[in-house]
Design a protein around this motif. Structure first.
Motif, PDB file in Angstrom:
ATOM      1  N   ARG A 113      26.640  35.549  67.633  1.00 26.90           N
ATOM      2  CA  ARG A 113      26.610  35.354  66.572  1.00 26.90           C
ATOM      3  C   ARG A 113      27.443  35.082  65.505  1.00 26.90           C
ATOM      4  NH1 ARG A 113      21.443  37.091  67.874  1.00 26.90           N
ATOM      5  NH2 ARG A 113      21.374  38.789  66.340  1.00 26.90           N
ATOM      6  N   ARG A 180      24.168  24.006  64.347  1.00 25.74           N
ATOM      7  CA  ARG A 180      24.306  24.073  63.153  1.00 25.74           C
ATOM      8  C   ARG A 180      22.426  23.642  63.672  1.00 25.74           C
ATOM      9  NH1 ARG A 180      28.706  20.917  62.914  1.00 25.74           N
ATOM     10  NH2 ARG A 180      27.745  19.208  63.387  1.00 25.74           N
ATOM     11  N   ALA A 181      21.263  23.215  64.033  1.00 27.40           N
ATOM     12  CA  ALA A 181      20.370  23.207  63.900  1.00 27.40           C
ATOM     13  C   ALA A 181      19.478  24.352  64.184  1.00 27.40           C
ATOM     14  CB  ALA A 181      20.107  21.860  65.041  1.00 27.40           C
ATOM     15  N   LEU A 182      20.113  25.605  64.540  1.00 30.90           N
ATOM     16  CA  LEU A 182      19.428  26.145  65.698  1.00 30.90           C
ATOM     17  C   LEU A 182      19.002  28.125  64.155  1.00 30.90           C
ATOM     18  CD1 LEU A 182      22.138  28.187  67.996  1.00 30.90           C
ATOM     19  CD2 LEU A 182      20.216  26.983  68.341  1.00 30.90           C
ATOM     20  N   PRO A 183      17.394  27.733  64.309  1.00 32.81           N
ATOM     21  CA  PRO A 183      17.489  28.582  63.184  1.00 32.81           C
ATOM     22  C   PRO A 183      17.968  29.585  62.876  1.00 32.81           C
ATOM     23  CG  PRO A 183      15.951  29.411  65.332  1.00 32.81           C
ATOM     24  CD  PRO A 183      16.403  28.087  65.050  1.00 32.81           C
ATOM     25  N   ASP A 184      18.499  30.575  61.647  1.00 29.54           N
ATOM     26  CA  ASP A 184      18.941  31.033  60.752  1.00 29.54           C
ATOM     27  C   ASP A 184      18.856  32.883  62.016  1.00 29.54           C
ATOM     28  OD1 ASP A 184      20.617  29.800  59.709  1.00 29.54           O
ATOM     29  OD2 ASP A 184      19.687  30.119  57.435  1.00 29.54           O
TER      30      ASP A 184
END
Length: 184
Positions: A113, A180-184
């Motif tokens: 990540r 950018r659309a992935l959850p944190d």
């Protein structure tokens, strides 16, 4: 000079001479290298560190040494590397390899990540890819945890090792938009 990347438990940093012995031990381990054509000799491991170090010096990014914050131990490597022209020419690959003592602790996705964050937020890449042998389920699970997806049409036979059982490879990708659309 590279500013190390940090996660809650890890430091991704430039290679140092103190990494040579543990890096060699990791790459001489047949279990760690089970999805590679062979283990590495001491000379191959030292040359590998030299190449990785030089790439980071020249570009500011690469396959970084992964250090465990709590112990200072070298866990392995994780980071970004120019994809070989055999598949996805011009793309950048995210990859990892950890010593057996550090398996099962979630270090590969944690470090992965951080590498993806660097790829998309600092280097502003459009996409990142990752490849492995069809049978390497542990790495494939990490790829999926990181949000990379596979299109079977991208799978390929590794041309550098045509007679090796592991030549069938899968390719996973993630675009900047998907990242950018992935959850944190």
């Amino acid at each position: 000079m590279l500013t190390p990347l940090e996660t809650p438990r890890l430091i991704l940093r430039q290679w140092e001479d103190r990494d040579r012995d543990p890096y060699y031990a990791m790459n001489a381990d047949p279990e760690v290298r089970r999805f590679f054509p062979s283990v590495q000799t001491r000379e191959e491991a030292d040359l590998s560190i030299d190449i990785l170090h030089e790439h980071i010096e020249l570009t500011g990014w690469g396959l970084w040494a992964v250090e465990v914050k709590e112990s200072g131990e070298l866990a392995g490597l994780t980071g970004l590397w120019p994809m070989p022209d055999i598949v996805a020419p011009g793309a950048t690959e995210v990859g990892w390899r950890l010593a057996k003592a550090h398996w099962g602790k979630g270090y590969a996705p944690e470090a992965g990540r951080a590498a993806l964050r660097h790829a998309f937020e600092v280097l502003e890449l459009d996409q990142v890819v990752s490849m492995t042998t069809v049978t390497n389920q542990p790495s494939r699970r990490v790829m999926e945890k990181l949000g990379l997806t596979r299109d079977p049409a991208d799978d390929f036979q590794h041309p550098n090792y045509p007679d090796w059982w592991g030549a069938p490879h899968v390719l996973y990708r993630i675009t900047a938009e998907r990242y950018r659309a992935l959850p944190d």
